[in-house]
Design an enzyme around this catalytic site. Structure first.
Site, short mmCIF file in Angstrom:
data_model
loop_
_atom_site.label_atom_id
_atom_site.label_comp_id
_atom_site.label_asym_id
_atom_site.label_seq_id
_atom_site.Cartn_x
_atom_site.Cartn_y
_atom_site.Cartn_z
CG MET A 102 -13.71 -2.47 15.28
SD MET A 102 -12.27 -2.40 14.25
CE MET A 102 -12.49 -1.22 13.36
CB ALA B 271 -13.21 4.93 19.66
CG HIS C 101 -20.33 2.63 19.00
ND1 HIS C 101 -19.32 3.72 18.91
CD2 HIS C 101 -20.20 1.67 17.99
CE1 HIS C 101 -18.82 3.36 17.84
NE2 HIS C 101 -19.01 2.24 17.50
CG ASP D 58 -19.56 1.10 9.05
OD1 ASP D 58 -18.69 1.78 8.32
OD2 ASP D 58 -19.43 1.43 10.21
CB SER E 76 -17.30 8.24 12.39
OG SER E 76 -15.99 7.64 12.14
#
Ligand code: PAF
Length: 299
Positions: free
Chosen positions: A30, A32, A37, A152, A187
């Site tokens: 998503m 950011a 990532h 997650d 996060s």
């Protein structure tokens, strides 16, 4: 690296690689982007010929309008981070490209896996939003493999279930949590933490680590005590706990007798920021056989 915004552009960009039989990896995000990532993109880079990163703040998985509005949108920084980590293509669609007028289909997984923990806290619509967008992204990109973070963990278990249940031809790869040096799980929401809240937030990984060591040493033998101790330490640090539980990592059913391998999952709020984290733990030996009774020994 190529940046595309529509499904037609995405498919056209992937067509030559697909025609040559190149393997394609998808890293759904998503935006950011942070080094968590980055680690997914690097893992995809190591395994596939072509790495696609999707950047889409999916409105249907947010249960609070304020949370959706506040979600950071940083496309130019995301492009730079994704490129540095080895992405070939960024797919950043507009909302009406994903949910055009008349859109009416939902991929819905029902049961414990989507109705507990994140499903209970954020509403069952949260996972409907996740499963629908993930199914759509898999259909749009057609990857051989797709990469998800273990932070997650429930989302990862949900995605694995959907892929298995719908016989989708994609391999789902879970990648380890990436932490800052002090232990806080990375996060996109951490950027909203004030310095004091950032410090207080460390109570979550610490509570999970204490719970995991309690399970591993055999001191903690039941899920309720684990939760009570973790809640107390989170509250002492000024956090508002949502849940801390030992669960089965595939079904996310709560485990009360801590006599095997579990995943300890936790969520808490500090100021207005929601934190989630998890840690695996395994008791040293099954409790049923660890301490033989005197009677059993003499029999
Ligand atoms: O984990 C996320 O960032 C999102 O839930 C995902 C998988 C990209 C779906 O919007």
């Amino acid at each position: 690296m190529t940046l595309v915004h529509t499904v037609a552009e995405l498919r056209a960009a992937l067509a030559p690689a697909r025609a040559e039989g190149a393997s394609i990896a998808l890293v759904p995000t998503m935006g950011a982007l942070h080094d968590g990532h980055g680690s997914l993109i690097r893992a995809a880079r190591d395994e596939a010929d072509v790495v696609v990163v999707s950047v889409f703040v999916n409105p249907t998985q947010f249960n609070e309008a304020a949370d959706l509005a506040a979600y950071p949108r940083t496309l130019s920084e995301d492009v730079a981070l994704a490129q540095a980590a080895g992405a070939d293509l960024i797919f950043a669609p507009a909302a009406d490209g994903i949910y055009p007028e008349g859109f009416a289909t939902t991929v819905a997984l029902r049961g414990t896996l989507t109705e507990t923990f994140e499903g209970a806290e954020r509403g069952v619509g949260h996972f409907d939003g996740v499963t629908t967008i993930v199914a759509k992204l898999l259909a749009m990109v057609g990857p051989d493999c797709a990469y998800f973070g273990e932070k997650d963990a429930q989302q990862l278990a949900v995605v694995r279930r959907v892929v298995a249940d719908l016989s989708l031809p994609v391999r789902i790869v879970g990648c380890p949590i990436v932490r800052d040096p002090d232990g806080l799980a990375m996060s996109s929401r951490n950027r909203h933490l004030s310095p004091a809240a950032r410090e207080a937030a460390l109570a979550l990984p610490r509570a999970l680590a204490a719970a995991a060591s309690g399970v591993e040493s055999g001191r903690l033998t039941d899920g309720d005590t684990l939760e009570q101790e973790a809640f107390a330490s989170l509250r002492d640090a000024g956090l508002e706990p949502e849940y801390v539980r030992a669960v089965d990592p595939e079904s996310f059913t709560s485990v009360q007798e801590l006599d095997g391998a579990v995943l300890i999952v936790g969520a808490a709020r500090v100021e207005d920021v929601r934190l989630i984290d998890n840690l695996p733990a395994a008791s040293a030996a099954p409790r049923r056989t660890r301490v033989p009774t005197a009677q059993a020994v003499t029999a």
